[in-house]
Write a protein that holds these residues in place. Structure first.
Motif, mmCIF file in Angstrom:
data_model
loop_
_atom_site.group_PDB
_atom_site.id
_atom_site.type_symbol
_atom_site.label_atom_id
_atom_site.label_comp_id
_atom_site.label_asym_id
_atom_site.label_seq_id
_atom_site.Cartn_x
_atom_site.Cartn_y
_atom_site.Cartn_z
ATOM 1 N N ASP A 101 -27.738 49.069 17.744
ATOM 2 C CA ASP A 101 -28.492 48.399 16.684
ATOM 3 C C ASP A 101 -27.884 47.017 16.430
ATOM 4 O OD1 ASP A 101 -30.173 50.531 16.440
ATOM 5 O OD2 ASP A 101 -29.240 51.359 14.636
ATOM 6 N N THR A 102 -28.704 46.104 15.926
ATOM 7 C CA THR A 102 -28.290 44.708 15.814
ATOM 8 C C THR A 102 -28.493 44.169 14.407
ATOM 9 O OG1 THR A 102 -28.841 44.293 18.133
ATOM 10 C CG2 THR A 102 -28.629 42.373 16.709
ATOM 11 N N ILE A 103 -27.480 43.457 13.909
ATOM 12 C CA ILE A 103 -27.555 42.737 12.638
ATOM 13 C C ILE A 103 -27.418 41.253 12.944
ATOM 14 C CG2 ILE A 103 -26.497 42.373 10.371
ATOM 15 C CD1 ILE A 103 -25.327 45.213 10.612
ATOM 16 N N THR A 104 -28.284 40.445 12.367
ATOM 17 C CA THR A 104 -28.232 39.000 12.591
ATOM 18 C C THR A 104 -28.075 38.285 11.249
ATOM 19 O OG1 THR A 104 -29.654 39.168 14.539
ATOM 20 C CG2 THR A 104 -29.416 36.989 13.532
ATOM 21 N N LEU A 105 -26.956 37.598 11.084
ATOM 22 C CA LEU A 105 -26.784 36.720 9.932
ATOM 23 C C LEU A 105 -27.373 35.363 10.290
ATOM 24 C CD1 LEU A 105 -23.227 37.459 8.470
ATOM 25 C CD2 LEU A 105 -25.429 37.710 7.324
ATOM 26 N N ASP A 106 -28.187 34.816 9.397
ATOM 27 C CA ASP A 106 -28.905 33.575 9.671
ATOM 28 C C ASP A 106 -28.788 32.667 8.453
ATOM 29 O OD1 ASP A 106 -31.036 31.595 9.916
ATOM 30 O OD2 ASP A 106 -31.857 32.852 11.504
ATOM 31 N N ILE A 107 -28.333 31.433 8.654
ATOM 32 C CA ILE A 107 -28.155 30.496 7.541
ATOM 33 C C ILE A 107 -29.160 29.338 7.585
ATOM 34 C CG2 ILE A 107 -25.700 31.016 7.244
ATOM 35 C CD1 ILE A 107 -25.130 28.387 8.814
ATOM 36 N N PHE A 108 -30.219 29.477 8.377
ATOM 37 C CA PHE A 108 -31.157 28.372 8.523
ATOM 38 C C PHE A 108 -31.851 28.019 7.210
ATOM 39 C CE2 PHE A 108 -35.160 26.367 9.918
ATOM 40 C CZ PHE A 108 -34.653 25.392 10.759
ATOM 41 N N GLY A 109 -32.105 29.015 6.377
ATOM 42 C CA GLY A 109 -32.792 28.768 5.120
ATOM 43 C C GLY A 109 -34.294 28.603 5.310
ATOM 44 N N VAL A 110 -34.993 28.325 4.212
ATOM 45 C CA VAL A 110 -36.444 28.149 4.228
ATOM 46 C C VAL A 110 -36.794 26.865 3.496
ATOM 47 C CG1 VAL A 110 -36.935 30.621 4.394
ATOM 48 C CG2 VAL A 110 -36.645 29.569 2.146
ATOM 49 N N PRO A 111 -37.996 26.326 3.701
ATOM 50 C CA PRO A 111 -38.388 25.111 2.974
ATOM 51 C C PRO A 111 -38.306 25.322 1.457
ATOM 52 C CG PRO A 111 -39.914 25.573 4.766
ATOM 53 C CD PRO A 111 -39.020 26.768 4.661
ATOM 54 N N ASP A 112 -37.848 24.306 0.756
ATOM 55 C CA ASP A 112 -37.669 24.424 -0.696
ATOM 56 C C ASP A 112 -38.681 23.596 -1.480
ATOM 57 O OD1 ASP A 112 -36.835 21.860 -0.315
ATOM 58 O OD2 ASP A 112 -34.880 22.099 -1.261
ATOM 59 N N SER A 142 -24.536 28.661 16.409
ATOM 60 C CA SER A 142 -25.813 28.164 15.914
ATOM 61 C C SER A 142 -26.008 28.638 14.479
ATOM 62 C CB SER A 142 -26.956 28.671 16.806
ATOM 63 O OG SER A 142 -27.130 30.067 16.642
ATOM 64 N N GLU A 143 -27.260 28.605 14.012
ATOM 65 C CA GLU A 143 -27.543 29.078 12.657
ATOM 66 C C GLU A 143 -27.470 30.595 12.553
ATOM 67 O OE1 GLU A 143 -31.594 28.863 14.684
ATOM 68 O OE2 GLU A 143 -29.662 27.835 14.741
ATOM 69 N N GLN A 144 -27.328 31.270 13.691
ATOM 70 C CA GLN A 144 -27.288 32.728 13.709
ATOM 71 C C GLN A 144 -25.979 33.238 14.304
ATOM 72 O OE1 GLN A 144 -30.700 34.108 15.905
ATOM 73 N NE2 GLN A 144 -32.114 33.732 14.212
ATOM 74 N N SER A 145 -25.555 34.378 13.780
ATOM 75 C CA SER A 145 -24.440 35.108 14.384
ATOM 76 C C SER A 145 -24.878 36.566 14.478
ATOM 77 C CB SER A 145 -23.161 34.980 13.540
ATOM 78 O OG SER A 145 -22.066 35.589 14.200
ATOM 79 N N ARG A 146 -24.951 37.071 15.702
ATOM 80 C CA ARG A 146 -25.520 38.400 15.939
ATOM 81 C C ARG A 146 -24.404 39.397 16.241
ATOM 82 N NH1 ARG A 146 -28.913 36.716 19.008
ATOM 83 N NH2 ARG A 146 -30.687 36.628 17.574
ATOM 84 N N PHE A 147 -24.529 40.604 15.643
ATOM 85 C CA PHE A 147 -23.525 41.651 15.853
ATOM 86 C C PHE A 147 -24.242 42.919 16.291
ATOM 87 C CE2 PHE A 147 -20.920 45.240 14.370
ATOM 88 C CZ PHE A 147 -19.704 44.940 14.965
#
Length: 240
Positions: A158-169, A201-206
């Motif tokens: 199974d995979t967890i992805t931390l993502d810091i890209f954010g969304v339009p504000d 990158s904006e993601q770190s996958r575990f």
């Protein structure tokens, strides 16, 4: 003052004025070719059912002399097996020494409604303020994010992805943004970081690893197998 605008209960609407001032300051002082590069380092297993990744920034050559005054970090795009993460409290942030005074300790999952996926670091928390000047293009670590996946029933693979890209504000920036005061300027501007580093990158996958026996259990298992082997050898000698 800039820091008076940073009420987290209304942080993004209140920063519209800062953005406007930033664009004016940028145009009146110099063009804006400088970039702030951000990335999450490759994930690594931590004690228990956890993994860690480091948040790192760097400035391009044109950013040397600029000052970082504020960081907003949003993990809203993070996923578990491609399903959006909703329990943001599973992610803990620990600031590096340089930025420890910027962080008031408010963790993911504790913000006001609509902002639970965000945390803020600001140079105006200390007295006096301590902005961070970019003096070279070397990466500088902001802090470590730790994800606790215990109790989720995840299986190996199974995979967890931390993502810091954010969304339009609703403005020119996303919810992961950096407040920069360009060298020689009086105004602060918000910028979207870019994610062009070969280091991440904006993601770190575990990926959940295959279970490994605890050291004590492994030693007991080896001793048991060794005992079985010795007994079989002795039986073979007697038969012979």
């Amino acid at each position: 003052m800039f820091h008076r605008l940073l009420d987290r209960r209304s942080v993004w609407p209140s920063l519209i004025g800062v953005i406007a001032f930033g664009w004016f300051g940028c145009l009146s002082v110099r063009p804006c070719p400088a970039d702030i590069v951000a990335y999450l380092a490759p994930s690594r297993a931590a004690t228990g059912e956890r993994f860690e990744t480091d948040l790192v920034l760097s400035g391009t050559a044109d950013a040397i002399g600029d000052v970082v005054e504020w960081i907003n970090l949003d993990i809203v795009e993070s996923t578990i097996n491609a399903t959006p993460l909703t329990d943001y409290g599973r992610v803990r942030f620990d600031a590096r020494t340089t930025f420890a005074a910027w962080f008031d300790g408010r963790q993911f999952g504790t913000g006001s409604a609509g902002f639970e996926s965000q945390i803020v670091l600001e140079s105006f928390l200390p007295a006096p303020p301590v902005p961070f000047e970019i003096t070279n293009t070397d990466p500088f670590e902001i802090g470590t994010l730790t994800f606790d996946y215990s109790g989720l029933g995840l299986q190996p693979g199974d995979t967890i992805t931390l993502d810091i890209f954010g969304v339009p504000d609703g403005s020119s920036t996303r919810t992961t943004s950096i407040a920069i005061r360009p060298s020689g300027a009086q105004q602060t501007m918000l910028v979207n970081p870019v994610y062009t580093s070969p280091l991440g990158s904006e993601q770190s996958r575990f990926t959940i690893p295959t279970a490994i026996p605890e050291p004590g259990s492994a030693a007991f298992l080896m001793a048991t197998l060794l005992g079985v082997y010795v007994r079989r050898c002795r039986r073979g000698e007697k038969i012979g």
